[in-house]
Design an enzyme around this catalytic site. Structure first.
Site, short mmCIF file in Angstrom:
data_model
loop_
_atom_site.label_atom_id
_atom_site.label_comp_id
_atom_site.label_asym_id
_atom_site.label_seq_id
_atom_site.Cartn_x
_atom_site.Cartn_y
_atom_site.Cartn_z
N GLU A 21 -0.38 -11.29 -1.90
CA GLU A 21 -0.79 -10.31 -2.91
C GLU A 21 0.16 -9.11 -3.01
OE1 GLU A 21 -3.50 -9.46 0.74
OE2 GLU A 21 -2.38 -11.13 -0.14
N CYS A 67 1.02 4.47 15.74
CA CYS A 67 2.28 3.75 15.52
C CYS A 67 3.35 4.06 16.56
CB CYS A 67 2.82 4.06 14.13
SG CYS A 67 1.69 3.58 12.80
N LYS A 78 4.13 -5.79 10.63
CA LYS A 78 4.57 -5.41 9.29
C LYS A 78 5.27 -6.54 8.56
CE LYS A 78 3.07 -1.25 8.62
NZ LYS A 78 2.21 -0.93 7.45
N GLU A 109 2.60 -8.43 6.99
CA GLU A 109 2.07 -7.70 5.83
C GLU A 109 2.97 -7.88 4.60
OE1 GLU A 109 0.20 -3.35 5.12
OE2 GLU A 109 2.29 -3.35 5.75
N GLU A 133 -9.10 8.10 -3.98
CA GLU A 133 -10.09 7.02 -3.89
C GLU A 133 -11.31 7.46 -3.07
OE1 GLU A 133 -10.47 2.39 -2.31
OE2 GLU A 133 -8.63 3.53 -1.93
N SER A 176 -9.94 0.75 2.13
CA SER A 176 -9.31 1.37 0.98
C SER A 176 -8.47 0.33 0.25
CB SER A 176 -8.41 2.53 1.42
OG SER A 176 -7.58 2.95 0.36
N CYS A 189 -3.85 1.38 6.29
CA CYS A 189 -2.42 1.55 6.59
C CYS A 189 -1.92 0.58 7.66
CB CYS A 189 -2.14 2.97 7.06
SG CYS A 189 -2.56 4.22 5.84
N GLU A 213 -5.06 7.24 -1.62
CA GLU A 213 -6.21 7.01 -0.74
C GLU A 213 -7.18 8.18 -0.79
OE1 GLU A 213 -6.16 4.63 3.29
OE2 GLU A 213 -5.64 6.72 3.67
#
Length: 453
Positions: free
Chosen positions: A245, A382, A237, A240, A161, A198, A178, A158
């Site tokens: 993908e 978190c 999560k 996710e 990037e 990102s 994230c 990241e």
């Protein structure tokens, strides 16, 4: 849906609606509430806030057992079961542990190690990485790896990037990616801004992709033999890891995600005596991490970790102050301007998804100019995730979050390396496999383009 409301238990107090950052909960006062699936980002703040419950003492054993079985919760659980809840995937974990053809790899997010002990009667914020590793090994996982290692890799990807976007021209500000609930919020409400995200996957997914590729290689196994489990403070999560993908290793990067609360149930069902465990280490090399990886667990942590490494990658000089306190805190939205060599970097941090809409609107209309924006859906990052130990009293919540936050920063200060690029295991995985940050190999495995509408 990952997060649900049991209408047979909900009393309609609407406290869940008050904390929902996506305004996804509807219903009249005093009547069962409903989640609007099209708006929900599965952050689980409703799960944390819910006070309507069923218990053996109040409702009888039969009523309680019916709910427990419907939710697939282990027999050992006797605690109250609340109307708002997240799906429990422990049956998938148990099946994998029992399958001799599966090599089970587990990873643990940074916020888990400062909260899991609360489920066993210890003080808020008790830091237990050693006992956490020992407990997971006692359950029978084949390898005990760490999301903190993957967080260090995330910073390499990241951060690189971001530097390329700033220096070579790219969509700015770049948004952190994230937090899956934040990504889902962008997709639901600001799809025209998806290119700001990102392309680096979250630490959970980066870890999973590495475990099934490089990790499989060092174990002399095929990626298909690796069964990857993550333990997260976050209810989103699981959503996710199910995204279509997230399979660049050739298999789903992470097979199943469970929460901190689920982990407590798992340990109790295996009769693990948490308080008598002796400390052990995470397995190497994919369990080594720095303080930068550890601070991902608090709001501002991703930003601080990125600055620690980004400054040194750009200037080739040590960062003047390793603790970037300007980006810390939970005050909704804050900005900071940092001098990085000849570059002036403007950054912003949003704590809690409810605070993000004015920020996005200001970016869209050109009144707010930033290079980098961190957004965490949960109000303290978190450590306050929907899958963390449940805190019913507001006073307890304040104490718990303050203690967890301090434990995270204490852990950072105590570690031998505090910058992601200094992690010897990260250096090793790039030397032996990924080549360099944002290489073609790294980009294929560790980056993505979000495909959901």
């Amino acid at each position: 849906m990952i997060v649900k409301i049991d209408q047979n238990i909900c009393t309609g107090c609407r406290e869940c609606a008050e904390v929902c950052p996506a305004y996804a909960i509807t219903g009249e006062q005093g009547k069962p509430q409903t989640i609007d699936v099209s708006r929900c980002v599965m952050c689980g703040q409703c799960v944390q806030k819910c006070k309507s419950y069923v218990s053996c003492l109040t409702h009888g054993k039969d009523a309680y057992e019916k709910v427990r079985k419907e939710r697939n919760i282990p027999d050992c659980v006797e605690e109250p079961l609340f109307a708002a809840y997240a799906v429990c995937n422990l049956d998938k974990v148990e099946a994998a542990l029992a399958d001799p053809n599966k090599f089970t790899v587990v990873q643990c997010a940074p916020a888990v190690r400062v909260a899991i002990a609360e489920e066993f009667g210890e003080d808020f914020g008790t830091l237990t990485p050693g006992r956490l590793a020992a407990a997971l090994r006692a359950v029978g996982f084949d390898r005990i790896y760490d999301t903190n290692f993957a967080a260090d890799v995330t910073i390499m990807e990241e951060g690189t990037e971001l530097v390329e976007r700033v220096t070579k021209g790219g969509v700015l500000p770049m948004f952190t990616s994230c937090c899956p609930a934040w990504v889902k919020f962008v997709e639901n409400n600001y799809p025209e801004m998806k290119d700001h995200l990102s392309s680096a996957k979250s630490p959970q997914q980066i870890g999973g992709a590495i475990f099934k590729s490089y990790g499989a290689h060092i174990e002399e196994k095929d990626g298909s033999e690796i069964y990857s489990i993550s333990i997260m403070p976050c209810t989103c999560k699981e959503f996710e890891c199910e995204r279509p993908e997230m399979k660049d290793s050739g298999w789903r990067d992470v097979d199943v995600a469970i929460t901190t609360r689920d982990l407590a149930w798992l340990l109790k069902s295996h009769n693990i005596d948490w308080n008598s465990l002796k400390e052990e280490e995470f397995d190497k090399p994919l369990g080594e991490y720095t303080g930068a990886g550890a601070i991902f667990g608090v709001t501002g942590g991703v930003m601080e970790a990125a600055i620690r490494t980004g400054y040194e990658l750009i200037t080739k000089k040590p960062v003047p102050e390793i603790e970037i306190t300007d980006v810390r805190g939970t005050d909704g939205f804050r900005t900071s301007t940092l001098k990085v060599g000849d570059m002036t970097l403007k950054v912003g941090v949003v704590a809690g998804l409810k605070n993000v809409i004015p920020v996005l609107e200001a970016i869209k209309n050109g009144t707010l100019n930033l290079h980098f924006l961190e957004v965490m859906s949960c109000p303290a990052g978190c450590i306050s995730g929907g899958g963390q130990p449940k805190l019913l009293m507001d006073t307890d919540r304040e104490k718990a979050l303050a203690a967890r936050k301090e434990a995270i920063y204490t852990h950072d200060r105590e570690l031998p390396f505090r910058k992601s690029h200094e992690n010897p295991a990260v250096q090793k995985v790039y030397d032996e496999f990924l080549e360099k940050p944002n290489s073609s190999v790294a980009h294929h495995l560790l980056h993505t383009q979000y495909c959901l509408d």
